[in-house]
Structure formats: structure tokens, C-alpha cells
Design an enzyme around this catalytic site. Structure first.
Site, short mmCIF file in Angstrom:
data_model
loop_
_atom_site.label_atom_id
_atom_site.label_comp_id
_atom_site.label_asym_id
_atom_site.label_seq_id
_atom_site.Cartn_x
_atom_site.Cartn_y
_atom_site.Cartn_z
NE ARG A 199 -2.91 -6.71 -4.48
CZ ARG A 199 -3.94 -6.99 -3.25
NH1 ARG A 199 -3.21 -7.56 -1.79
NH2 ARG A 199 -5.06 -7.68 -3.59
CE LYS A 241 -13.23 -7.49 3.08
NZ LYS A 241 -11.78 -6.46 1.88
CB SER A 260 -3.97 -6.66 4.55
OG SER A 260 -3.98 -5.11 3.76
CG HIS A 290 -1.89 -1.18 1.48
ND1 HIS A 290 -1.86 -1.74 2.84
CD2 HIS A 290 -2.60 -1.95 0.46
CE1 HIS A 290 -2.93 -2.40 2.01
NE2 HIS A 290 -3.12 -2.31 1.27
P1 ADP Z 1 -5.45 -5.95 0.62
O1 ADP Z 1 -6.31 -6.85 1.85
O2 ADP Z 1 -5.75 -7.14 -0.19
O3 ADP Z 1 -4.63 -5.36 1.05
P2 ADP Z 1 -6.56 -3.36 0.05
O4 ADP Z 1 -8.70 -3.46 0.39
O5 ADP Z 1 -6.20 -2.91 1.92
O6 ADP Z 1 -6.33 -4.61 0.25
O7 ADP Z 1 -6.26 -2.64 -0.44
C1 ADP Z 1 -6.55 -1.32 -0.78
C2 ADP Z 1 -5.94 -1.59 -2.29
O8 ADP Z 1 -4.68 -1.11 -2.69
C3 ADP Z 1 -6.59 -1.85 -3.28
O9 ADP Z 1 -7.04 -1.34 -4.84
C4 ADP Z 1 -5.42 -3.27 -3.90
O10 ADP Z 1 -5.20 -4.08 -5.00
C5 ADP Z 1 -4.25 -2.49 -3.57
N1 ADP Z 1 -3.37 -2.88 -3.23
C6 ADP Z 1 -3.43 -4.17 -2.13
N2 ADP Z 1 -1.66 -4.61 -1.72
C7 ADP Z 1 -1.08 -4.49 -2.64
C8 ADP Z 1 0.13 -4.43 -3.21
N3 ADP Z 1 1.56 -5.30 -2.13
N4 ADP Z 1 0.61 -4.08 -4.02
C9 ADP Z 1 -0.39 -3.13 -5.26
N5 ADP Z 1 -1.62 -2.32 -4.76
C10 ADP Z 1 -2.03 -3.58 -3.55
#
Ligand code: ADP
Length: 168
Positions: free
Chosen positions: A90, A41, A128, A17
Site C-alpha cells: 500500500r 493476534k 482491515s 485485498h
Molecule cells: P491488513 O490487516 O493490513 O489488511 P492482511 O494481513 O490481511 O493485512 O493483508 C494481507 C496482504 O494484503 C498484505 O500483503 C497487505 O499488505 C495486503 N493488503 C492489505 N490491504 C491492502 C490494500 N488496500 N491494497 C493492497 N494490498 C493490501
């Protein structure tokens, strides 16, 4: 002024992130990282904790603000006068859902564009969910999340185990 909103669960924030936030902060004048409070969730961290971890992690980026919201992300973007929603991509499995979401948001609000930033290859496997799984089984999350987030993960999992009646 180009304001962008980066919505997500951030439960908790990872270096994946942060990589997206940092790169978005170079593209837009203001980036609002918005923690989505999703009633469907069961998150590990409260919204307040997630906001706090993001604030700590992004403190070095002066044009990044951290906030939270409930409801539709497009309504939040509208309220904040944002013209852009940033999402991270990703792998191929992200694409289907993200495309559908972007097209629906476009229908609901044609003036807001969704901009995708592709992950840096060294963070493509970081999520996450995986970070929580590793921490749950006592694995090392160094290099996946900031150190302060890693410490909070250990604390919150210890607390959860204690509440479940297991020894710490
Ligand atoms: P997650 O629980 O899958 O990490 P979130 O809802 O917190 O997802 O993610 C918010 C945004 O960040 C989404 O657009 C997700 O695709 C993106 N994201 C999450 N992890 C990564 C990563 N490692 N690289 C790029 N984008 C990411």
C-alpha cells in the site's frame, strides 16, 4: 504450473485485498488465498468465518482457491508446491516489514519468489483494521468491503457488545 500463495489475516477481507487477488489471478494459473491463523493476534472473525467470506467474495474468479494455515508461510507455500508468494504493497510503511519478510523467506526457501503487487490508488487507504474501526463506531463501510462482509461486521460487533454486557 505457476501456483501463487497470497497469505494474510484477512480479518475481514476488503476490496483492497480483492483487487490484489483479482490482479494476481490474471498473472498466475492458480492463486491460493491463505488465511493465516496467528495465535499472537486476537482476530475479530474466526478462521472459518474469514475463509467463508473470502470464498464468497472470490467465487467469480475460477482459478482462485481459499485455504487456511498455521505456522510459517514459507512452509505452507512449500507444501502447496507454490513458486510464488504474493503480497500487496500500500504505502511506504508496508515496505520495511515486507522487504524483511521477503528476504527471510528467500533465505529459508530460495526456490520461492515473493512478488509484490502495488495497490490501486483507490484502495491505498483501505485496511482491515480501519474498516473494523469504522464499523465499531457505526460508520458506513460501503465501498470498502463487499456487502456480505459489511453485514457480518455489523452482526459480529453486535454480538461482541452483547457478550460484553452492553445492550445490542
Ligand atoms: P491488513 O490487516 O493490513 O489488511 P492482511 O494481513 O490481511 O493485512 O493483508 C494481507 C496482504 O494484503 C498484505 O500483503 C497487505 O499488505 C495486503 N493488503 C492489505 N490491504 C491492502 C490494500 N488496500 N491494497 C493492497 N494490498 C493490501
Amino acid at each position: 504450473m505457476a501456483v501463487a500463495v497470497y497469505p494474510g489475516s484477512f480479518d475481514p477481507v476488503t476490496y483492497g485485498h480483492i483487487d490484489i487477488i483479482e490482479r494476481a489471478s490474471r498473472l498466475f494459473e492458480v492463486v491460493i488465498v491463505a488465511v493465516f491463523s496467528n495465535p499472537d493476534k486476537a482476530p475479530l472473525f474466526s478462521v472459518a468465518e474469514r475463509v467463508e467470506m473470502l470464498r464468497e467474495s472470490c467465487a467469480y474468479l475460477p482459478n482462485v482457491e481459499v485455504d487456511s494455515f498455521a505456522g510459517l508461510q514459507i512452509d505452507y507455500a512449500r507444501r502447496r508446491n507454490a513458486r510464488v508468494i504474493v503480497r500487496g504493497l500500500r504505502a511506504f510503511i508496508d515496505f520495511d516489514y515486507e522487504l524483511q519478510m521477503a528476504q527471510m523467506n528467500k533465505k529459508l526457501e530460495p526456490h520461492v519468489e515473493t512478488v509484490f503487487i502495488t495497490t490501486s490508488s483507490n484502495y491505498a487507504y483501505v485496511s482491515s483494521r480501519i474498516v473494523k474501526e469504522i464499523a465499531l463506531f457505526g460508520g458506513c463501510v460501503e465501498g470498502l468491503v463487499p456487502d456480505s462482509v459489511g453485514r457480518r461486521l455489523v452482526d459480529v460487533l453486535r454480538r461482541a457488545k452483547r457478550d460484553a454486557g452492553q445492550s445490542p
